[in-house]
Design a protein around this motif. Structure first.
Motif, PDB file in Angstrom:
ATOM      1  N   HIS A 106       0.815  -1.224   0.000  1.00 11.45           N
ATOM      2  CA  HIS A 106       0.000   0.000   0.000  1.00 11.45           C
ATOM      3  C   HIS A 106       0.843   1.267   0.000  1.00 11.45           C
ATOM      4  CE1 HIS A 106       1.287  -0.461   4.106  1.00 11.45           C
ATOM      5  NE2 HIS A 106       0.936   0.792   4.331  1.00 11.45           N
ATOM      6  N   LYS A 107       2.124   1.180   0.349  1.00 13.85           N
ATOM      7  CA  LYS A 107       2.973   2.373   0.490  1.00 13.85           C
ATOM      8  C   LYS A 107       2.974   3.238  -0.759  1.00 13.85           C
ATOM      9  CE  LYS A 107       5.328   1.465   4.510  1.00 13.85           C
ATOM     10  NZ  LYS A 107       5.435   0.012   4.726  1.00 13.85           N
ATOM     11  N   GLN A 134      10.665  -0.590   2.259  1.00 15.34           N
ATOM     12  CA  GLN A 134       9.466  -0.583   1.419  1.00 15.34           C
ATOM     13  C   GLN A 134       9.040   0.841   1.047  1.00 15.34           C
ATOM     14  OE1 GLN A 134       9.931  -3.897   0.741  1.00 15.34           O
ATOM     15  NE2 GLN A 134       7.785  -3.622   0.185  1.00 15.34           N
ATOM     16  N   SER A 210       4.246   7.100   6.856  1.00 18.34           N
ATOM     17  CA  SER A 210       3.049   6.556   7.502  1.00 18.34           C
ATOM     18  C   SER A 210       2.241   7.710   8.099  1.00 18.34           C
ATOM     19  CB  SER A 210       3.438   5.529   8.575  1.00 18.34           C
ATOM     20  OG  SER A 210       2.276   4.865   9.056  1.00 18.34           O
ATOM     21  N   CYS A 250      -3.185  -4.763   9.923  1.00 15.55           N
ATOM     22  CA  CYS A 250      -2.022  -4.669  10.805  1.00 15.55           C
ATOM     23  C   CYS A 250      -1.680  -3.199  11.032  1.00 15.55           C
ATOM     24  CB  CYS A 250      -0.839  -5.421  10.215  1.00 15.55           C
ATOM     25  SG  CYS A 250      -0.215  -4.750   8.661  1.00 15.55           S
ATOM     26  N   GLY A 252       1.488  -0.687  12.060  1.00 18.87           N
ATOM     27  CA  GLY A 252       2.858  -0.306  12.410  1.00 18.87           C
ATOM     28  C   GLY A 252       2.768   1.153  12.814  1.00 18.87           C
ATOM     29  N   GLY A 253       3.005   2.052  11.836  1.00 12.72           N
ATOM     30  CA  GLY A 253       2.665   3.468  12.047  1.00 12.72           C
ATOM     31  C   GLY A 253       1.163   3.658  11.911  1.00 12.72           C
ATOM     32  N   GLY A 254       0.550   2.781  11.119  1.00 14.16           N
ATOM     33  CA  GLY A 254      -0.908   2.760  11.033  1.00 14.16           C
ATOM     34  C   GLY A 254      -1.522   3.210   9.725  1.00 14.16           C
ATOM     35  N   SER A 255      -0.714   3.329   8.642  1.00 17.21           N
ATOM     36  CA  SER A 255      -1.294   3.912   7.423  1.00 17.21           C
ATOM     37  C   SER A 255      -2.208   2.967   6.650  1.00 17.21           C
ATOM     38  CB  SER A 255      -0.197   4.460   6.507  1.00 17.21           C
ATOM     39  OG  SER A 255       0.628   3.443   5.996  1.00 17.21           O
ATOM     40  N   ASN A 256      -1.852   1.681   6.534  1.00 18.68           N
ATOM     41  CA  ASN A 256      -2.760   0.801   5.786  1.00 18.68           C
ATOM     42  C   ASN A 256      -4.041   0.570   6.587  1.00 18.68           C
ATOM     43  OD1 ASN A 256      -3.035  -2.417   6.460  1.00 18.68           O
ATOM     44  ND2 ASN A 256      -1.118  -1.618   7.311  1.00 18.68           N
ATOM     45  N   GLY A 323       8.321  -3.942   9.079  1.00 16.20           N
ATOM     46  CA  GLY A 323       7.378  -2.843   8.846  1.00 16.20           C
ATOM     47  C   GLY A 323       6.538  -2.492  10.063  1.00 16.20           C
ATOM     48  N   ALA A 368       2.781 -10.446   3.074  1.00 11.77           N
ATOM     49  CA  ALA A 368       3.871  -9.892   3.869  1.00 11.77           C
ATOM     50  C   ALA A 368       3.708 -10.347   5.313  1.00 11.77           C
ATOM     51  CB  ALA A 368       3.849  -8.366   3.803  1.00 11.77           C
ATOM     52  N   GLU A 370       3.966  -8.561   7.839  1.00 15.65           N
ATOM     53  CA  GLU A 370       3.135  -7.541   8.491  1.00 15.65           C
ATOM     54  C   GLU A 370       1.669  -7.927   8.347  1.00 15.65           C
ATOM     55  OE1 GLU A 370       5.513  -6.909   6.311  1.00 15.65           O
ATOM     56  OE2 GLU A 370       6.938  -5.551   7.258  1.00 15.65           O
ATOM     57  N   SER A 395      -1.887  -5.946   3.281  1.00 10.94           N
ATOM     58  CA  SER A 395      -1.169  -4.704   2.985  1.00 10.94           C
ATOM     59  C   SER A 395      -0.033  -4.851   1.981  1.00 10.94           C
ATOM     60  CB  SER A 395      -0.627  -4.109   4.288  1.00 10.94           C
ATOM     61  OG  SER A 395       0.160  -5.058   4.982  1.00 10.94           O
ATOM     62  N   GLY A 396       0.532  -6.056   1.855  1.00  9.66           N
ATOM     63  CA  GLY A 396       1.636  -6.194   0.899  1.00  9.66           C
ATOM     64  C   GLY A 396       2.022  -7.640   0.665  1.00  9.66           C
TER      65      GLY A 396
HETATM   66  C1  PLP Z   1       5.255  -0.670   5.936  1.00  8.49           C
HETATM   67  C2  PLP Z   1       4.294  -1.766   5.934  1.00  8.49           C
HETATM   68  C3  PLP Z   1       3.327  -1.914   6.955  1.00  8.49           C
HETATM   69  C4  PLP Z   1       3.267  -1.039   8.171  1.00  8.49           C
HETATM   70  O1  PLP Z   1       3.020   0.321   7.926  1.00  8.49           O
HETATM   71  P1  PLP Z   1       1.620   0.984   8.257  1.00  8.49           P
HETATM   72  O2  PLP Z   1       1.901   2.446   8.118  1.00  8.49           O
HETATM   73  O3  PLP Z   1       1.234   0.583   9.638  1.00  8.49           O
HETATM   74  O4  PLP Z   1       0.658   0.496   7.260  1.00  8.49           O
HETATM   75  C5  PLP Z   1       2.411  -2.937   6.849  1.00  8.49           C
HETATM   76  N1  PLP Z   1       2.439  -3.802   5.815  1.00  8.49           N
HETATM   77  C6  PLP Z   1       3.357  -3.704   4.830  1.00  8.49           C
HETATM   78  C7  PLP Z   1       3.323  -4.703   3.725  1.00  8.49           C
HETATM   79  C8  PLP Z   1       4.311  -2.683   4.849  1.00  8.49           C
HETATM   80  O5  PLP Z   1       5.215  -2.594   3.864  1.00  8.49           O
END
Ligand code: PLP
Length: 412
Positions: A106-107, A134, A210, A250, A252-256, A323, A368, A370, A395-396
């Protein structure tokens, strides 16, 4: 886990978020967010805020963004009915396939949108940070496409353990700068990218990776990622004829997660669940479960939940998935947790590894590591709520994780 209900006060907060009164002018999501940045960065943040107001919803900008997302980045991504997993779990499981986007996660939605914005503003160069690589790869690709030079800051430790992504960025024309300060990983790389931006505020644009950082970044990145949920909601209605009972992503920073959740925030009946990295154990330092076990504090220009000790020192984190390995989280998630609209749980390394395997053998999709965390949360939920419809943000793709997966296979 029983679902919490929202009280009237929190329902008003949610309405304000949906009406775009939150974040307020100061970038606050309730008490979270804001702009904790050095004096020298404030003019650049103000200029970015103005540019977002001017361009983001501008017709010609949107037209170019939509066209590029479609022609170059591979949107819309598919919604897959996970037929075998559905049988195994006793649920109807759908996967939103961000793994099918250009560069594999999604990045790219965010990197492309911000690179286009950088061009609109007249920036001469772009800087970005990356942890596992990524976001660096997505930024390098987007900048090459748009025609802007790109410098990616990456911790020296990450450069050593993510060699293939370092070469991918270079192949795509980016300059990769090794960061030897601080923890030599993502946290230090973000600091260094901000430092570069502060010293070149007029000709440089910083693409953050993110929904973190000072206002307006959490808002901007959320807007660019919310296409995930918009597409998924429409696809579910047309393929399945109804909304899901629950959505998993999932964090991480939370964007997806923000990206897939946003379109469903107003659908009160749809449960939203973020899954963080539970790592090896619940002990501080063994995981990256910021919302599940952190406390409020300030990191990278924003007030949000954090993993720090009693003296306020930010803790090293651990996750098998690079991630998700970040001690902070976007302020909008902290807000959504505080008003009870989204709940956050965690999945351990070993559980995520198992789910990668199940998704591969059942659906022919290598997710992924993640994304596999979201599957862990979804599977547990399905066991307690039989016969429901679940949407999982995939997400990936997991090709980047093959060194980790091979090692686990050979150790077994
Ligand atoms: C970077 C990444 C994440 C974590 O980032 P978010 O900002 O939380 O989405 C999750 N999944 C994949 C595949 C990533 O590359």
């Amino acid at each position: 886990m029983k679902r919490k209900t929202m009280n009237d006060k929190n329902k008003i907060f949610l309405k304000q978020l949906l009406n775009r009164e939150i974040p307020d002018q100061n970038g606050r999501f309730g008490k979270f967010g804001g702009q904790y940045a050095p004096e020298t960065l404030m003019p650049a943040l103000k200029k970015l805020d103005e540019s977002i107001r001017q361009y983001l919803n501008d017709e010609s900008f949107q037209k170019e963004l939509v066209e590029e997302l479609h022609q170059w980045a591979g949107r819309p991504t598919g919604l897959t009915s996970a037929k075998t997993i559905s049988k195994l779990w006793g649920a109807q499981v759908y996967l939103k396939r961000e793994d099918l986007t250009h560069t594999g996660a999604h990045k790219i939605n965010n990197a492309l949108g911000q690179a286009l914005l950088a061009k609109k503003i007249g920036a001469k160069r772009v800087v970005a940070e990356t942890g596992a690589g990524q976001h660096g790869v997505a930024s390098a690709a987007a900048c090459a496409r748009i025609g802007i030079p790109c410098t990616v800051y990456m911790g020296a430790v990450d450069i050593a353990r993510q060699a293939p992504n370092v070469d991918r960025m270079k192949q795509l024309g980016a300059e990769v700068v090794s960061v030897t300060a601080g923890d030599q990983t993502l946290r230090a790389a973000i600091d260094e990218a901000f430092r570069d931006w502060v010293s070149n505020p007029d000709d440089t644009y910083y693409i953050i990776g993110s929904v973190v950082g000072p206002h307006p970044y959490p808002f901007l990145v959320r807007e660019l990622q919310s296409i995930i949920g918009k597409e998924a909601r429409e696809q579910l209605l047309s393929q399945h004829g109804a909304l899901p009972n629950a959505v998993f992503a999932c964090v991480g920073g939370g964007s997806n997660a923000i990206g897939i959740f946003h379109a469903f925030l107003g659908d009160e009946e749809v449960e939203l669940i973020g899954v963080e990295a539970g790592g090896k154990s619940q002990n501080l330092g063994d995981n990256a479960a910021t919302l599940a076990s952190g406390k409020p504090g300030i990191l990278h220009g924003s007030y949000s939940m954090l993993l720090h000790d009693n003296d306020g020192l930010i803790q090293e984190t651990h996750s098998v998935s690079a991630g998700l390995d970040y001690p902070g989280v976007g302020p909008e998630h902290a807000f959504l947790q505080s008003i009870g609209r989204v709940s956050y749980i965690s999945a351990q390394d070993s559980e995520a590894l198992k789910q990668v395997k199940e998704c591969c053998s059942s659906e022919g999709i290598l997710p992924a590591l993640e994304s596999a965390h979201a599957f862990v949360g979804a599977k547990k939920w399905a066991q307690n709520n039989p016969g429901k419809t679940l949407l999982i943000g995939l997400s990936g793709r997991g090709d980047k994780d093959m060194p980790t997966l091979s090692k686990v296979m050979h150790d077994e």
